[in-house]
Design an enzyme around this catalytic site. Structure first.
Site, mmCIF file in Angstrom:
data_model
loop_
_atom_site.group_PDB
_atom_site.id
_atom_site.type_symbol
_atom_site.label_atom_id
_atom_site.label_comp_id
_atom_site.label_asym_id
_atom_site.label_seq_id
_atom_site.Cartn_x
_atom_site.Cartn_y
_atom_site.Cartn_z
ATOM 1 N N LYS A 1 -0.019 7.629 -23.920
ATOM 2 C CA LYS A 1 0.368 7.949 -25.002
ATOM 3 C C LYS A 1 1.596 8.025 -24.981
ATOM 4 O O LYS A 1 2.246 6.671 -24.607
ATOM 5 C CB LYS A 1 -0.219 9.072 -25.110
ATOM 6 C CG LYS A 1 -2.135 9.408 -25.045
ATOM 7 C CD LYS A 1 -2.552 9.776 -24.100
ATOM 8 C CE LYS A 1 -4.205 10.239 -24.823
ATOM 9 N NZ LYS A 1 -5.085 10.628 -23.312
ATOM 10 N N ARG B 1 -13.769 15.215 -33.128
ATOM 11 C CA ARG B 1 -12.764 16.429 -32.364
ATOM 12 C C ARG B 1 -13.625 17.957 -33.591
ATOM 13 O O ARG B 1 -12.787 18.442 -34.597
ATOM 14 C CB ARG B 1 -11.312 16.334 -33.228
ATOM 15 C CG ARG B 1 -11.669 15.508 -32.104
ATOM 16 C CD ARG B 1 -10.457 15.448 -30.995
ATOM 17 N NE ARG B 1 -11.528 15.487 -29.741
ATOM 18 C CZ ARG B 1 -12.091 14.564 -28.451
ATOM 19 N NH1 ARG B 1 -10.259 14.474 -28.073
ATOM 20 N NH2 ARG B 1 -12.857 14.206 -28.040
ATOM 21 N N TYR C 1 0.860 -1.579 -0.027
ATOM 22 C CA TYR C 1 -0.276 0.243 0.406
ATOM 23 C C TYR C 1 0.981 1.220 0.231
ATOM 24 O O TYR C 1 0.710 2.169 -0.831
ATOM 25 C CB TYR C 1 -0.888 -0.089 1.211
ATOM 26 C CG TYR C 1 -2.157 1.512 1.407
ATOM 27 C CD1 TYR C 1 -3.350 0.922 0.447
ATOM 28 C CD2 TYR C 1 -1.380 2.459 1.983
ATOM 29 C CE1 TYR C 1 -3.880 1.915 0.679
ATOM 30 C CE2 TYR C 1 -2.888 3.064 2.101
ATOM 31 C CZ TYR C 1 -3.630 2.775 0.496
ATOM 32 O OH TYR C 1 -4.967 4.117 0.581
ATOM 33 N N ASP D 1 1.454 20.079 -20.592
ATOM 34 C CA ASP D 1 0.460 18.948 -20.499
ATOM 35 C C ASP D 1 1.824 18.060 -21.976
ATOM 36 O O ASP D 1 1.755 18.596 -22.529
ATOM 37 C CB ASP D 1 -0.307 19.011 -21.872
ATOM 38 C CG ASP D 1 -1.273 18.588 -21.965
ATOM 39 O OD1 ASP D 1 -0.956 16.900 -21.749
ATOM 40 O OD2 ASP D 1 -2.439 17.839 -21.642
ATOM 41 N N PHE E 1 -7.456 21.692 -24.423
ATOM 42 C CA PHE E 1 -8.430 20.361 -24.534
ATOM 43 C C PHE E 1 -9.369 19.471 -23.651
ATOM 44 O O PHE E 1 -9.335 20.641 -22.695
ATOM 45 C CB PHE E 1 -6.762 19.166 -24.320
ATOM 46 C CG PHE E 1 -7.289 18.199 -24.074
ATOM 47 C CD1 PHE E 1 -7.384 17.416 -25.818
ATOM 48 C CD2 PHE E 1 -7.676 17.022 -23.470
ATOM 49 C CE1 PHE E 1 -7.860 15.976 -25.626
ATOM 50 C CE2 PHE E 1 -7.940 15.444 -23.537
ATOM 51 C CZ PHE E 1 -8.244 15.002 -24.832
ATOM 52 N N THR E 2 -9.783 18.998 -24.329
ATOM 53 C CA THR E 2 -11.206 18.982 -23.234
ATOM 54 C C THR E 2 -11.707 19.472 -21.773
ATOM 55 O O THR E 2 -12.255 19.789 -21.138
ATOM 56 C CB THR E 2 -12.210 17.612 -24.109
ATOM 57 O OG1 THR E 2 -11.130 16.685 -24.336
ATOM 58 C CG2 THR E 2 -12.622 17.563 -25.417
ATOM 59 N N PHE F 1 -18.792 14.720 -25.591
ATOM 60 C CA PHE F 1 -18.821 13.958 -27.378
ATOM 61 C C PHE F 1 -19.048 12.691 -26.094
ATOM 62 O O PHE F 1 -18.587 11.226 -27.481
ATOM 63 C CB PHE F 1 -18.062 14.255 -27.709
ATOM 64 C CG PHE F 1 -16.235 14.252 -26.502
ATOM 65 C CD1 PHE F 1 -16.311 15.754 -25.892
ATOM 66 C CD2 PHE F 1 -15.660 13.546 -26.251
ATOM 67 C CE1 PHE F 1 -15.430 15.959 -24.939
ATOM 68 C CE2 PHE F 1 -14.656 13.289 -25.400
ATOM 69 C CZ PHE F 1 -14.277 14.354 -24.797
HETATM 70 N N1 F0G Z 1 -4.031 15.966 -22.573
HETATM 71 C C1 F0G Z 1 -3.769 16.350 -23.322
HETATM 72 C C2 F0G Z 1 -3.289 16.422 -24.690
HETATM 73 C C3 F0G Z 1 -4.408 14.599 -23.850
HETATM 74 O O1 F0G Z 1 -4.949 14.183 -24.889
HETATM 75 C C4 F0G Z 1 -5.427 13.877 -22.542
HETATM 76 C C5 F0G Z 1 -5.913 12.759 -22.982
HETATM 77 C C6 F0G Z 1 -5.336 14.781 -21.573
HETATM 78 C C7 F0G Z 1 -4.730 15.292 -20.969
HETATM 79 C C8 F0G Z 1 -6.026 13.635 -20.338
HETATM 80 O O2 F0G Z 1 -6.176 12.078 -20.424
HETATM 81 O O3 F0G Z 1 -7.328 10.587 -20.753
HETATM 82 O O4 F0G Z 1 -5.578 9.827 -19.007
HETATM 83 O O5 F0G Z 1 -7.411 11.454 -18.153
HETATM 84 N N2 F0G Z 1 -6.819 12.262 -24.469
HETATM 85 C C9 F0G Z 1 -7.274 11.272 -25.109
HETATM 86 C C10 F0G Z 1 -7.228 11.406 -26.551
HETATM 87 C C11 F0G Z 1 -8.584 10.655 -24.324
HETATM 88 O O6 F0G Z 1 -8.011 10.443 -26.741
HETATM 89 O O7 F0G Z 1 -6.738 11.831 -27.010
HETATM 90 P P1 F0G Z 1 -7.016 11.548 -19.409
#
Ligand code: F0G
Length: 471
Positions: free
Chosen positions: A271, A395, A85, A228, A137-138, A462
């Site tokens: 990624k 997108r 843990y 990021d 970014f979303t 989305f």
């Molecule tokens: N920042 C970027 C630039 C991203 O592309 C993503 C995720 C995140 C933050 C968030 O990270 O998914 O690990 O919580 N992108 C995915 C995509 C979902 O399909 O582009 P996460």
């Protein structure tokens, strides 16, 4: 950290072909279901590729997030998990890998990228703050908004133009940043949210010169810069390829320099870092680290695992070192480019220059007869699936969501359908199949009438929105 001493066969014989720096040891069968079944599956999923079953998908280009193939070394690491843990040895390997390759001091593990976005946003944004960034970014923007901030786009204009040929379309426009400072005051800007590469702009990179200038600009005003780092390895490849003075530097050397211009980073390790799940936050300021550590135990897990199993952290520590390898990154970006060039040869409109992780079809030009209210990028993703079982992602206007103040759709300049290439998963032959399917729907595009939204969730719509075909 040295450049590879191995030559490819192509280099030895004076040709210019390249090949992946790995061979395949294990395979996972895939199949294309019948056209009838694809039509049924698309309708049942409300023409939203996020709502489809992966078993109904033939080639899955929904995302490069968590979809990569791990190496034999990473799988060995999985067997070395220390599932304590507290104080797992794998955490210390992970901490060491991030400190070595990214150069930050304090490391907080999280279950994935948005966990880290949550921590950094809550730790340093106060209500009424403004957060400038090189395109939203979303999940990043949503966490900034949930913390009481307002995101302001300060990316260069070229980024919003899918055909502008700029080598670093991810760059921050310092005049736009200055204008924001003049309007709201530096004290209401806790940090600049810098992403490399810029996902929503088509995987476009930020130059080293821009990062350096941004740092100098922010130093004068006492504004921090957080990165990021999700696809920074790919960003470093473009710097190595395009920016004077970096041709003989390794990706690892470029990464360390770039990160040195920032105060910390959040990471979706799914990624660049080559794992199926995981994330981290890394900062240089002890006070920010302390706040984040206080929160990580509430939302993620103890500060030495942050929602990951010990084995996940081990695979991640190994993935960090593997992902930064020059040959790996070169083959990764070149595979994306291979697909893009096939499409360009057929005059299919895509976002240019070709970015690092995906090909973005320009749905506005592809379906130039459909207005944004008919969701052209969503339509394109649905048509592609029906044609060949290839799964892509919207997108565009659906991803952009609604303006929280007016409640109206946000109409982004870019209306794109993303074909995201997982790392170390598909071959060039898969890319050929994808390109041929896109060509087919391009040739019959005028028959397509668009979609109507019939269900809309409140957050990140989305992911779960549903649509019906307009007949
Ligand atoms: N920042 C970027 C630039 C991203 O592309 C993503 C995720 C995140 C933050 C968030 O990270 O998914 O690990 O919580 N992108 C995915 C995509 C979902 O399909 O582009 P996460």
């Amino acid at each position: 950290m040295s450049k590879s001493k191995y030559q490819t066969m192509g280099q030895q014989f004076g040709r210019r072909s390249w090949a992946e720096p790995w061979k395949i040891k294990m395979v996972e069968p895939i199949r294309m279901i019948s056209k009838e079944d694809r039509q049924k599956a698309a309708a049942e999923a409300g023409y939203n590729t996020f709502l489809m079953r992966s078993e109904d998908v033939y080639i899955d280009l929904l995302t490069d997030s968590g979809t990569g193939a791990m190496s034999d070394r990473q799988w060995s690491g999985i067997m070395m998990g220390d599932e304590a843990y507290a104080g797992s040895r794998n955490f210390y390997h992970l901490e060491n890998a991030i400190q070595t390759y990214y150069g930050y001091k304090f490391i907080i593990p999280t279950h994935q990228g948005r966990g880290a976005e949550h921590l950094i946003s809550q730790a340093i944004i106060k209500k009424g703050d403004y957060i400038p960034g090189n395109m939203y970014f979303t999940t990043t923007r949503l966490h900034q908004e949930l913390a009481g901030g307002t995101f302001v786009d300060v990316i260069i204009d070229e980024a919003h133009n899918p055909t502008a040929q700029h080598p670093f379309k991810g760059n921050v426009d310092l005049d736009k940043l200055q204008a924001l400072v003049d309007k709201v005051g530096a004290k209401n800007i806790p940090y600049v949210s810098l992403a490399g590469t810029v996902n929503m702009a088509g995987g476009q990179p930020v130059s080293m010169a821009n990062a350096k200038e941004l740092r100098e600009f922010c130093n004068k005003l006492g504004i921090r810069v957080y990165l990021d780092a999700t696809r920074m390895y790919e960003n470093c490849f473009f710097i190595q390829e395009r920016e004077a003075g970096y041709q003989d530097k390794t990706i690892a050397e470029i990464l360390l320099e770039f990160c040195s211009y920032t105060d910390g980073a959040w990471m979706s390790a799914k990624k660049d870092n080559l794992v199926n799940i995981g994330g981290w936050l890394a900062v240089n300021q002890a006070d920010v680290a302390e706040k984040a550590r206080n929160m990580v135990v509430v939302y993620e897990g103890l500060h030495t695992y942050g929602g990951m199993a010990g084995r996940d952290m081990e695979a991640l520590a190994i993935g960090i070192a593997e992902g930064v390898d020059d040959d790996h990154i070169a083959s990764r970006v070149r595979q994306v480019r291979y697909l893009g060039k096939l499409l360009l040869d057929w005059d299919i409109p895509i976002m240019e220059p070709i970015g690092g992780h995906a090909i973005f079809l320009d749905a506005k030009r592809f379906y130039d007869h459909l207005s944004q209210d008919l969701f052209p990028a969503q339509t394109l993703a649905a048509e592609l699936y029906i044609d060949s079982g290839v799964r892509a992602m919207e997108r565009g206007v659906v991803s952009a969501g609604r303006n929280p103040e007016t409640g109206k759709h946000r109409y982004p300049a870019l209306e794109l359908t993303r074909l995201t290439i997982p790392r170390r998963v598909y071959t060039q032959a898969h890319m050929d199949v994808v390109a041929e399917s896109i060509k087919n729907i391009f040739d019959t595009r005028k028959q397509t009438k668009g979609l109507k939204m019939v269900y809309e969730p409140e957050y990140l719509r989305f992911f779960q929105a549903k649509f019906e075909q307009i007949k």
